[in-house]
Design an enzyme around this catalytic site. Sequence first.
Site, PDB file in Angstrom:
ATOM      1  N   PRO A 102       0.816  -1.222   0.000  1.00 14.55           N
ATOM      2  CA  PRO A 102       0.000   0.000   0.000  1.00 14.55           C
ATOM      3  C   PRO A 102       0.851   1.274   0.000  1.00 14.55           C
ATOM      4  CG  PRO A 102      -0.360  -1.281   2.020  1.00 14.55           C
ATOM      5  CD  PRO A 102       0.643  -2.029   1.204  1.00 14.55           C
ATOM      6  N   GLU A 108       2.768  -6.789   8.598  1.00 14.00           N
ATOM      7  CA  GLU A 108       2.901  -5.329   8.665  1.00 14.00           C
ATOM      8  C   GLU A 108       3.714  -4.785   7.493  1.00 14.00           C
ATOM      9  OE1 GLU A 108       1.343  -3.121  10.742  1.00 14.00           O
ATOM     10  OE2 GLU A 108       0.280  -4.978  11.187  1.00 14.00           O
ATOM     11  N   ARG A 117      -2.799  -8.994 -20.170  1.00  7.92           N
ATOM     12  CA  ARG A 117      -3.731  -8.762 -21.291  1.00  7.92           C
ATOM     13  C   ARG A 117      -3.208  -7.751 -22.294  1.00  7.92           C
ATOM     14  NH1 ARG A 117      -6.902  -4.563 -20.888  1.00  7.92           N
ATOM     15  NH2 ARG A 117      -8.684  -5.435 -21.980  1.00  7.92           N
ATOM     16  N   ASP A 139     -10.158   0.063 -24.941  1.00  4.82           N
ATOM     17  CA  ASP A 139     -10.468  -0.037 -23.526  1.00  4.82           C
ATOM     18  C   ASP A 139     -10.470   1.299 -22.810  1.00  4.82           C
ATOM     19  OD1 ASP A 139     -10.974  -2.526 -22.774  1.00  4.82           O
ATOM     20  OD2 ASP A 139      -8.882  -3.092 -22.530  1.00  4.82           O
TER      21      ASP A 139
HETATM   22  N1  ADE Z   1      -1.001  -5.017   0.196  1.00 10.06           N
HETATM   23  C1  ADE Z   1      -1.959  -4.648   1.068  1.00 10.06           C
HETATM   24  N2  ADE Z   1      -2.733  -3.689   0.569  1.00 10.06           N
HETATM   25  C2  ADE Z   1      -2.256  -3.423  -0.684  1.00 10.06           C
HETATM   26  C3  ADE Z   1      -2.621  -2.513  -1.710  1.00 10.06           C
HETATM   27  N3  ADE Z   1      -3.626  -1.666  -1.576  1.00 10.06           N
HETATM   28  N4  ADE Z   1      -1.903  -2.539  -2.853  1.00 10.06           N
HETATM   29  C4  ADE Z   1      -0.853  -3.376  -2.993  1.00 10.06           C
HETATM   30  N5  ADE Z   1      -0.460  -4.247  -2.060  1.00 10.06           N
HETATM   31  C5  ADE Z   1      -1.150  -4.275  -0.911  1.00 10.06           C
END
Ligand code: ADE
Length: 252
Positions: free
Chosen positions: A89, A116, A154, A169
């Site tokens: 994230p 984590e 793809r 697309d």
């Molecule tokens: N791992 C946990 N959440 C994630 C996300 N939003 N994007 C990529 N990997 C992740």
Amino acid sequence: MIADVITIFPDLVESALAAGVVGRARERGVVDLRVRDLRAFTDDRHRTVDDVPYGGGPGMVMKPEPIWRAVEAITAERGPASAVVLMSPQGRTLTHAMADAMSRLDRLVVICGRYEGVDERVTETLVTHEVSIGDYVLTGGELPALVLLDAVTRLVPGVVGDAGSVEIDSFVRGLLDHPHYTRPAEFRGLKVPEVLLSGNHAAIDSWRREQRIRRTCERRPELMAQADLTDEERRAYVARSTTGADDRTEEE
Ligand code: ADE
């Protein structure tokens, strides 16, 4: 394109990559995707992949050694990777442009983070791209890795039978896609727009183009600045947005 996915859930990733368009592309040898079990690169009886964080705090951190060994083993087998991607994230948010750039690389390694996070030394030295699939936190990088690989695969030439369908697309030219309809022409009183039944391809193309622009204005106005519009389309768009006019009711 060759891609190797490093995960503690190899069965989950393998079963998803066996399905549909991606699965068929693998069978045909257009792409070579392999799933690697991170625990196979541990060296203790318990096949440990995580440990407590230095400095304290909640949760566990993925240990550097198994990931390092996995990437080394993949490099020995396949040659050096063009990109080592960590799903996290904390990464840059995945876009069509990123997927397109990755689809042109020869060899990808994708690491699925868990817990984590991953020991920062892996991120700093081994990882070339940290990629997020959006501003929300999942329990691990497996689903994000599948999203990335689906989006990338793809776009590899020969994967999608009709290259035209990839061409138009959403996002390819900065616009959302037009609506799609199939038979029957009338379903529970709901009719397919007349123009699509007309056989007039010029009229159909122009209706679809108009729909793409309209949808993008309504749903994702922030995309309009970068959208690939003709001068005439841009003038019409500017006129519409400055007068606040919505011609929807006239046509529908
Ligand atoms: N791992 C946990 N959440 C994630 C996300 N939003 N994007 C990529 N990997 C992740």
